[in-house]
Design an enzyme around this catalytic site. Structure first.
Site, short mmCIF file in Angstrom:
data_model
loop_
_atom_site.label_atom_id
_atom_site.label_comp_id
_atom_site.label_asym_id
_atom_site.label_seq_id
_atom_site.Cartn_x
_atom_site.Cartn_y
_atom_site.Cartn_z
N LEU A 55 29.34 -7.14 -11.83
CA LEU A 55 30.11 -8.04 -12.55
C LEU A 55 31.12 -7.31 -13.61
O LEU A 55 30.60 -6.12 -14.07
CB LEU A 55 29.10 -8.90 -13.40
CG LEU A 55 28.29 -9.79 -12.82
CD1 LEU A 55 27.31 -10.63 -13.93
CD2 LEU A 55 29.03 -10.95 -12.00
N ASP A 56 32.39 -7.86 -13.76
CA ASP A 56 33.15 -7.17 -14.66
C ASP A 56 32.65 -7.13 -16.09
O ASP A 56 31.73 -7.97 -16.47
CB ASP A 56 34.70 -8.05 -14.68
CG ASP A 56 35.09 -8.09 -13.53
OD1 ASP A 56 34.85 -7.33 -12.73
OD2 ASP A 56 36.11 -8.96 -13.31
N ARG A 57 32.90 -6.15 -16.75
CA ARG A 57 32.58 -6.04 -18.23
C ARG A 57 32.33 -7.32 -19.02
O ARG A 57 31.51 -7.68 -19.71
CB ARG A 57 33.04 -4.81 -18.94
CG ARG A 57 32.66 -4.59 -20.14
CD ARG A 57 33.21 -3.16 -21.07
NE ARG A 57 32.70 -2.77 -22.06
CZ ARG A 57 32.71 -1.64 -22.78
NH1 ARG A 57 33.68 -0.92 -22.15
NH2 ARG A 57 32.27 -1.45 -23.77
N THR A 59 32.71 -10.16 -18.26
CA THR A 59 31.88 -11.42 -17.62
C THR A 59 30.48 -11.29 -17.67
O THR A 59 29.68 -10.51 -17.76
CB THR A 59 32.39 -11.45 -15.94
OG1 THR A 59 33.42 -11.43 -15.71
CG2 THR A 59 31.69 -12.65 -15.15
N ARG A 167 39.57 -13.61 -11.33
CA ARG A 167 40.60 -13.45 -12.40
C ARG A 167 41.84 -13.40 -11.70
O ARG A 167 42.83 -13.99 -12.27
CB ARG A 167 40.24 -12.44 -13.32
CG ARG A 167 38.97 -12.41 -14.13
CD ARG A 167 38.32 -11.10 -14.44
NE ARG A 167 39.29 -10.60 -15.45
CZ ARG A 167 39.02 -9.38 -15.67
NH1 ARG A 167 38.03 -8.42 -15.52
NH2 ARG A 167 39.88 -8.66 -16.73
#
Length: 245
Positions: A55-57, A59, A167
């Site tokens: 997961l993106d930081r 998110t 995104r």
């Protein structure tokens, strides 16, 4: 760092609810950051965990780890095969369509320090995201050149697994995620900070569904929203819409 909420655990897998702002594991892109989800969960369980899911930081939401190398390999293959279903909630700029399929190739993201000799001219890879609009709101506040500010709450499902896919796709259709400092709209991000004291990206990995490699049981793991995200939805009167069937 406080222990992370455990959503599911057996002898093979553990799922936690990752907060926004926490790295999944150490990375050269954030050399000075000492805290990450992998180390926190390892210390919570008292055993090594194996990352295969990212997961993106910025998110939040469902994050899975394996508890042995073989399960990590099998789950990695499940992601590669596209047999794992992922659902996200996002607040975006503007009124989106009721639903849409975004089929737009995305170029591989390159670490400039680590990949100095890589080919930056490679064509984009297949990337597909579907979304459904859950709610809209128009606020009587001028942001940028418009007299009012419009926003949508969407349920997004990535059908492929490219970096920052949701995104980048939402930016591509001119509905960037609020709070996204890389692909978003700075004026609307600032409005949410000033108006709602909202300082996080409004993207949450709500649900992960897959067939367990050991035993064949279908699991649907759901992560509740954090306090900041939940409070914002209540202010916008979207709290009921955030629990779609």
């Amino acid at each position: 760092m406080n222990p992370l909420p455990i959503l599911y655990q057996d002898e093979f897998l553990v799922a936690v609810n990752k907060p926004s702002g926490l790295l999944v594991h150490r990375t050269s892109l954030d050399r000075h950051e000492t805290e990450n989800a992998m180390h926190i969960v390892r210390d919570q369980l008292g055993k090594w965990v194996y990352p295969f899911h990212r997961l993106d930081r910025a998110t939040s939401g469902v994050l899975l780890f394996a508890l042995d190398k073989e399960m990590a390999r099998r789950m990695t293959q499940s992601f590669t095969d596209g047999t794992i279903s992922k659902t996200y909630l996002a607040v975006v700029r503007g009124f989106t369509k009721e639903s849409e399929r975004i089929d737009h190739p995305l170029k591989e993201m390159i670490d400039r320090m680590a990949c100095q000799g890589s080919d930056r001219d490679k064509p984009g890879k297949e990337a597909v995201t579907e979304y459904r609009r859950l709610a809209t709101v128009e606020l009587p506040h001028p942001v940028g050149r418009y007299a009012t500010a419009r926003y949508s709450l969407v349920k997004a499902t990535p059908l492929t697994g490219r970096n920052h896919q949701i995104r980048r796709h939402l930016k591509h259709i001119f509905h960037p995620v609020i709070g996204d400092t890389a692909y978003g709209d700075g004026k609307h991000n600032e409005f949410f900070r000033q108006q709602f004291d909202c300082r996080r990206m409004l993207l949450h990995a709500r649900e992960l569904s897959f067939v367990h490699p050991h035993g064949g049981t279908r699991l649907s793991l759901e992560a509740p929203l954090d306090t900041a995200f939940s409070a914002l939805l209540r202010v916008l009167k979207w709290d009921a819409a955030a629990c779609p069937a």
